[in-house]
Design an enzyme around this catalytic site. Structure first.
Site, PDB file in Angstrom:
ATOM      1  N   ALA A  70       2.525 -21.127 -13.521  1.00  0.00           N
ATOM      2  CA  ALA A  70       2.579 -19.660 -13.663  1.00  0.00           C
ATOM      3  C   ALA A  70       3.503 -19.343 -14.836  1.00  0.00           C
ATOM      4  O   ALA A  70       4.488 -18.605 -14.708  1.00  0.00           O
ATOM      5  CB  ALA A  70       3.029 -18.994 -12.369  1.00  0.00           C
ATOM      6  N   HIS A  99       9.381 -20.088 -19.924  1.00  0.00           N
ATOM      7  CA  HIS A  99       8.963 -21.495 -19.982  1.00  0.00           C
ATOM      8  C   HIS A  99       8.623 -21.887 -21.429  1.00  0.00           C
ATOM      9  O   HIS A  99       8.980 -22.968 -21.881  1.00  0.00           O
ATOM     10  CB  HIS A  99       7.697 -21.730 -19.134  1.00  0.00           C
ATOM     11  CG  HIS A  99       7.871 -21.468 -17.672  1.00  0.00           C
ATOM     12  ND1 HIS A  99       7.261 -20.403 -17.039  1.00  0.00           N
ATOM     13  CD2 HIS A  99       8.562 -22.124 -16.713  1.00  0.00           C
ATOM     14  CE1 HIS A  99       7.564 -20.434 -15.744  1.00  0.00           C
ATOM     15  NE2 HIS A  99       8.360 -21.451 -15.520  1.00  0.00           N
TER      16      HIS A  99
HETATM   17  P1  AMP Z   1      10.078 -23.096 -12.726  1.00  0.00           P
HETATM   18  O1  AMP Z   1       8.656 -23.166 -13.145  1.00  0.00           O
HETATM   19  O2  AMP Z   1      10.471 -21.789 -12.138  1.00  0.00           O
HETATM   20  O3  AMP Z   1      10.507 -24.289 -11.918  1.00  0.00           O
HETATM   21  O4  AMP Z   1      10.925 -23.174 -14.063  1.00  0.00           O
HETATM   22  C1  AMP Z   1      10.770 -24.256 -14.963  1.00  0.00           C
HETATM   23  C2  AMP Z   1      11.871 -24.170 -15.987  1.00  0.00           C
HETATM   24  O5  AMP Z   1      11.772 -22.933 -16.692  1.00  0.00           O
HETATM   25  C3  AMP Z   1      13.285 -24.221 -15.373  1.00  0.00           C
HETATM   26  O6  AMP Z   1      14.107 -25.025 -16.192  1.00  0.00           O
HETATM   27  C4  AMP Z   1      13.698 -22.781 -15.425  1.00  0.00           C
HETATM   28  O7  AMP Z   1      15.098 -22.606 -15.479  1.00  0.00           O
HETATM   29  C5  AMP Z   1      13.034 -22.314 -16.694  1.00  0.00           C
HETATM   30  N1  AMP Z   1      12.897 -20.851 -16.705  1.00  0.00           N
HETATM   31  C6  AMP Z   1      12.295 -20.073 -15.776  1.00  0.00           C
HETATM   32  N2  AMP Z   1      12.435 -18.776 -16.082  1.00  0.00           N
HETATM   33  C7  AMP Z   1      13.153 -18.722 -17.223  1.00  0.00           C
HETATM   34  C8  AMP Z   1      13.648 -17.669 -18.042  1.00  0.00           C
HETATM   35  N3  AMP Z   1      13.434 -16.400 -17.740  1.00  0.00           N
HETATM   36  N4  AMP Z   1      14.347 -17.998 -19.151  1.00  0.00           N
HETATM   37  C9  AMP Z   1      14.584 -19.301 -19.465  1.00  0.00           C
HETATM   38  N5  AMP Z   1      14.151 -20.346 -18.747  1.00  0.00           N
HETATM   39  C10 AMP Z   1      13.449 -20.068 -17.639  1.00  0.00           C
END
Ligand code: AMP
Length: 283
Positions: free
Chosen positions: A32, A37
């Site tokens: 998503a 990301h």
């Molecule tokens: P997730 O898919 O939520 O597990 O996130 C994957 C990676 O994307 C993790 O390292 C999160 O910290 C990073 N991430 C998610 N949202 C953000 C954001 N708004 N800004 C920067 N990095 C993000």
């Protein structure tokens, strides 16, 4: 972009690249995808010779089955975003591929108190699951560099510590800035589950973090936290889980000598049945 579903296929390429002295920047995600990301993919492309993204909704890091069941899945749109960002490789593994010996067959390394506070206190077993999957994915991808968002600040610290104790200390861990919407709301895959009103309410989280940064109570942490709690009481639709000001390196309550530059405010709150987290360094 080449897509792989097995460790073997991906490693055939990554082992060859490592032999040639190339660096491989890895971005683990649960899909998503949004611009938060993508900023990590861009950072990996900038710093490394090759970028690898994984999309894997890791069952072991969810403390609530309903949260796992409701996790948004948008693979085709994700692939388009990754192609546009020039991501080199995408790993899309099954649960069996990630955990060939079963997902319960794991003992988390001891990295200290950090796993049991803040997010760890409210989501029992969460960081054990995060360490399990990140270690496994690092071994699957043979990455030299790991890119993580500071939106999940505690997760970034946990993974930095974990790599050092499980023999992955050659992996350079990069913490990248939080990407926000114009309103200040931190981008999150979970935001799509918010109603229009919920999204407007959610802006108060970053608003209060900013306010906490601006206020100068001579490091009176209790007062900063209390003022924030009082602020959230004004919104019955926001269920505050925690709002804490802690040392940004240890995530422990500062001893009193800490300067304001060493502090971070972290917040978790529920809106519309969606759990949102955010944080801001107080400098
Ligand atoms: P997730 O898919 O939520 O597990 O996130 C994957 C990676 O994307 C993790 O390292 C999160 O910290 C990073 N991430 C998610 N949202 C953000 C954001 N708004 N800004 C920067 N990095 C993000």
């Amino acid at each position: 972009m080449k897509t792989f579903s097995t460790e073997k296929e991906l490693q055939a390429i990554s082992a060859k690249l490592l032999k040639e002295g190339k660096t491989i920047g890895f971005v683990p995600t649960m899909g998503a995808l949004h611009s938060g990301h993508i900023s990590l993919i861009e950072a990996a492309n900038e710093a490394c010779d090759f970028s690898v993204c994984s999309i894997f909704v890791n069952p072991t890091q969810f403390d609530k089955q309903v949260d796992l069941d409701k996790y948004p899945i948008t693979i085709e749109a994700d692939k388009k975003l990754l192609e546009a960002a020039n991501c080199d490789f995408l790993l899309l593994p099954s649960v069996a591929e990630v955990y060939p010996n079963g997902k319960d067959n794991y003992t988390a390394p001891d990295i200290g108190k950090i796993v049991g506070i803040l997010e760890g206190k409210h989501r029992i077993g969460h960081f054990e699951g995060v360490m399990q999957v990140v270690e496994r994915l690092l071994r699957m991808t043979l990455a030299t560099d790991l890119f993580m968002g500071l939106k999940d600040y505690q997760q970034y610290l946990v993974c930095s510590k974990m790599t050092k104790v499980v023999g992955l200390d050659h992996v350079k861990v990069h913490g990248m800035p939080i990407v926000r919407e114009k309103s200040g709301l931190a981008k999150s895959s979970r935001n799509v589950r918010l109603s229009k009103d919920g999204k407007e309410l959610a802006v108060n989280i970053s608003k209060r973090l900013k306010k906490t940064r601006v206020l100068n109570y001579k490091n009176n942490i209790k007062r900063l936290e209390k003022k924030a709690e009082e602020f959230f009481e004004r919104f019955p639709e926001i269920e505050l889980e925690y709002f804490e000001v802690v040392d940004k390196n240890t995530l422990m309550k500062p001893t009193g000598k800490d300067k304001k530059e060493n502090l971070i405010a972290l917040c978790a709150a529920w809106i519309d049945g969606v759990r949102l987290i955010d944080n801001m360094v107080l400098s």
